[in-house]
Design a protein around this motif. Structure first.
Motif, PDB file in Angstrom:
ATOM      1  N   ASP A   4      15.244  62.558  48.417  1.00  0.00           N
ATOM      2  CA  ASP A   4      14.706  61.341  49.034  1.00  0.00           C
ATOM      3  C   ASP A   4      13.182  61.391  49.088  1.00  0.00           C
ATOM      4  N   ARG A   5      12.653  62.520  49.557  1.00  0.00           N
ATOM      5  CA  ARG A   5      11.193  62.653  49.652  1.00  0.00           C
ATOM      6  C   ARG A   5      10.548  62.664  48.270  1.00  0.00           C
ATOM      7  N   ALA A   6      11.201  63.284  47.304  1.00  0.00           N
ATOM      8  CA  ALA A   6      10.622  63.403  45.961  1.00  0.00           C
ATOM      9  C   ALA A   6      10.538  62.060  45.242  1.00  0.00           C
ATOM     10  N   VAL A   7      11.542  61.199  45.425  1.00  0.00           N
ATOM     11  CA  VAL A   7      11.557  59.917  44.702  1.00  0.00           C
ATOM     12  C   VAL A   7      10.973  58.757  45.505  1.00  0.00           C
ATOM     13  N   ALA A   8      10.664  58.986  46.772  1.00  0.00           N
ATOM     14  CA  ALA A   8      10.101  57.925  47.615  1.00  0.00           C
ATOM     15  C   ALA A   8       8.814  57.325  47.039  1.00  0.00           C
ATOM     16  N   PRO A   9       7.895  58.138  46.472  1.00  0.00           N
ATOM     17  CA  PRO A   9       6.686  57.528  45.904  1.00  0.00           C
ATOM     18  C   PRO A   9       6.976  56.558  44.746  1.00  0.00           C
ATOM     19  N   LEU A  10       8.156  56.660  44.157  1.00  0.00           N
ATOM     20  CA  LEU A  10       8.550  55.737  43.084  1.00  0.00           C
ATOM     21  C   LEU A  10       9.285  54.518  43.640  1.00  0.00           C
ATOM     22  N   GLY A  11       9.406  54.455  44.972  1.00  0.00           N
ATOM     23  CA  GLY A  11      10.069  53.325  45.604  1.00  0.00           C
ATOM     24  C   GLY A  11      11.573  53.432  45.618  1.00  0.00           C
ATOM     25  N   LEU A  12      12.101  54.641  45.475  1.00  0.00           N
ATOM     26  CA  LEU A  12      13.543  54.846  45.407  1.00  0.00           C
ATOM     27  C   LEU A  12      14.041  55.710  46.562  1.00  0.00           C
ATOM     28  N   THR A  13      15.320  55.549  46.855  1.00  0.00           N
ATOM     29  CA  THR A  13      16.029  56.469  47.738  1.00  0.00           C
ATOM     30  C   THR A  13      16.863  57.395  46.865  1.00  0.00           C
ATOM     31  N   HIS A  14      17.420  58.428  47.465  1.00  0.00           N
ATOM     32  CA  HIS A  14      18.280  59.350  46.714  1.00  0.00           C
ATOM     33  C   HIS A  14      19.457  58.593  46.098  1.00  0.00           C
ATOM     34  N   ALA A  15      20.094  57.718  46.881  1.00  0.00           N
ATOM     35  CA  ALA A  15      21.247  56.960  46.369  1.00  0.00           C
ATOM     36  C   ALA A  15      20.844  56.054  45.215  1.00  0.00           C
ATOM     37  N   GLN A  16      19.702  55.388  45.328  1.00  0.00           N
ATOM     38  CA  GLN A  16      19.232  54.539  44.232  1.00  0.00           C
ATOM     39  C   GLN A  16      18.940  55.373  42.999  1.00  0.00           C
ATOM     40  N   ARG A  88      10.660  58.590  34.961  1.00  0.00           N
ATOM     41  CA  ARG A  88       9.714  59.293  35.845  1.00  0.00           C
ATOM     42  C   ARG A  88      10.452  59.994  36.979  1.00  0.00           C
ATOM     43  N   ALA A  89      11.461  59.339  37.552  1.00  0.00           N
ATOM     44  CA  ALA A  89      12.233  59.939  38.648  1.00  0.00           C
ATOM     45  C   ALA A  89      12.997  61.170  38.176  1.00  0.00           C
ATOM     46  N   ILE A  90      13.555  61.102  36.974  1.00  0.00           N
ATOM     47  CA  ILE A  90      14.282  62.261  36.433  1.00  0.00           C
ATOM     48  C   ILE A  90      13.333  63.448  36.303  1.00  0.00           C
ATOM     49  N   LYS A  91      12.121  63.215  35.824  1.00  0.00           N
ATOM     50  CA  LYS A  91      11.136  64.306  35.710  1.00  0.00           C
ATOM     51  C   LYS A  91      10.820  64.894  37.078  1.00  0.00           C
ATOM     52  N   VAL A  92      10.657  64.037  38.078  1.00  0.00           N
ATOM     53  CA  VAL A  92      10.354  64.498  39.437  1.00  0.00           C
ATOM     54  C   VAL A  92      11.509  65.347  39.981  1.00  0.00           C
ATOM     55  N   VAL A  93      12.730  64.867  39.812  1.00  0.00           N
ATOM     56  CA  VAL A  93      13.897  65.590  40.334  1.00  0.00           C
ATOM     57  C   VAL A  93      14.111  66.889  39.561  1.00  0.00           C
ATOM     58  N   GLN A  94      13.873  66.884  38.254  1.00  0.00           N
ATOM     59  CA  GLN A  94      13.977  68.131  37.483  1.00  0.00           C
ATOM     60  C   GLN A  94      12.956  69.154  37.980  1.00  0.00           C
ATOM     61  N   GLY A  95      11.746  68.696  38.299  1.00  0.00           N
ATOM     62  CA  GLY A  95      10.732  69.580  38.858  1.00  0.00           C
ATOM     63  C   GLY A  95      11.172  70.150  40.199  1.00  0.00           C
ATOM     64  N   LEU A  96      11.800  69.312  41.008  1.00  0.00           N
ATOM     65  CA  LEU A  96      12.332  69.765  42.296  1.00  0.00           C
ATOM     66  C   LEU A  96      13.409  70.825  42.087  1.00  0.00           C
ATOM     67  N   LEU A  97      14.297  70.577  41.137  1.00  0.00           N
ATOM     68  CA  LEU A  97      15.346  71.561  40.839  1.00  0.00           C
ATOM     69  C   LEU A  97      14.740  72.873  40.347  1.00  0.00           C
ATOM     70  N   ASP A  98      13.707  72.784  39.516  1.00  0.00           N
ATOM     71  CA  ASP A  98      13.019  74.004  39.066  1.00  0.00           C
ATOM     72  C   ASP A  98      12.519  74.799  40.261  1.00  0.00           C
ATOM     73  N   GLN A  99      11.898  74.104  41.226  1.00  0.00           N
ATOM     74  CA  GLN A  99      11.383  74.779  42.413  1.00  0.00           C
ATOM     75  C   GLN A  99      12.511  75.405  43.232  1.00  0.00           C
ATOM     76  N   LEU A 100      13.568  74.639  43.465  1.00  0.00           N
ATOM     77  CA  LEU A 100      14.662  75.118  44.303  1.00  0.00           C
ATOM     78  C   LEU A 100      15.406  76.297  43.682  1.00  0.00           C
ATOM     79  N   LEU A 101      15.517  76.299  42.358  1.00  0.00           N
ATOM     80  CA  LEU A 101      16.306  77.338  41.683  1.00  0.00           C
ATOM     81  C   LEU A 101      15.465  78.496  41.158  1.00  0.00           C
ATOM     82  N   GLU A 102      14.172  78.437  41.365  1.00  0.00           N
ATOM     83  CA  GLU A 102      13.291  79.524  40.920  1.00  0.00           C
ATOM     84  C   GLU A 102      13.719  80.887  41.471  1.00  0.00           C
TER      85      GLU A 102
END
Length: 138
Positions: A4-16, A88-102
């Motif tokens: 939710d926090r990662a995609v908020a700057p793109l105007g999206l929620t996690h569900a969206q 753009r959102a997919i790139k942001v979420v992939q970056g988040l996953l990279d951080q979480l799974l590091e």
């Protein structure tokens, strides 16, 4: 919450994001799914998908059209703006996953694959709807 926090700057929620990313993936294989099919694919309730789709349509990110084979059904597709935001959102979420799974060695590490298998097993395990409290109250 992190998505939710990662995609908020793109105007999206996690569900969206989940709806749009699923729609993006399905459209890349040539599908233009109905709201119902997208609900089945995402695991979201059909009524919720309808609400999300209407909001995303209002934002100019999704187009809703009647299904020619079933006039009661609505087909969904991303607009050009929707595809751009989704990429753009997919790139942001992939970056988040990279951080979480590091700590496990990244998204494609053997430890991450094992963790994913174990987590999937736990999440797929059926739960007994009865608890000890239920038996005590009887």
């Amino acid at each position: 919450m992190a998505v939710d926090r990662a995609v908020a700057p793109l105007g999206l929620t996690h569900a969206q994001y989940a709806l749009m990313a699923s729609l993006y993936g399905m459209s890349r294989t040539g599908l233009q799914p109905s709201q119902r099919r997208l609900a089945d694919h995402t695991g979201l309730e059909p009524l919720y998908v309808s609400k999300l789709a209407r909001a995303l349509e209002g934002a100019g990110l999704v187009a809703r059209t009647r299904d020619p084979a079933d006039p009661r059904a609505m087909q969904l597709s991303l607009t050009e703006q929707g595809r751009d935001v989704t990429r753009r959102a997919i790139k942001v979420v992939q970056g988040l996953l990279d951080q979480l799974l590091e700590p496990l060695g990244g998204q494609v590490s053997p430890r991450t694959r094992q963790f994913t298998r174990e987590l999937t097993t736990l999440l797929d395990a059926p739960l007994n709807p009865h608890t000890e409290n239920d038996e005590e109250q009887s």
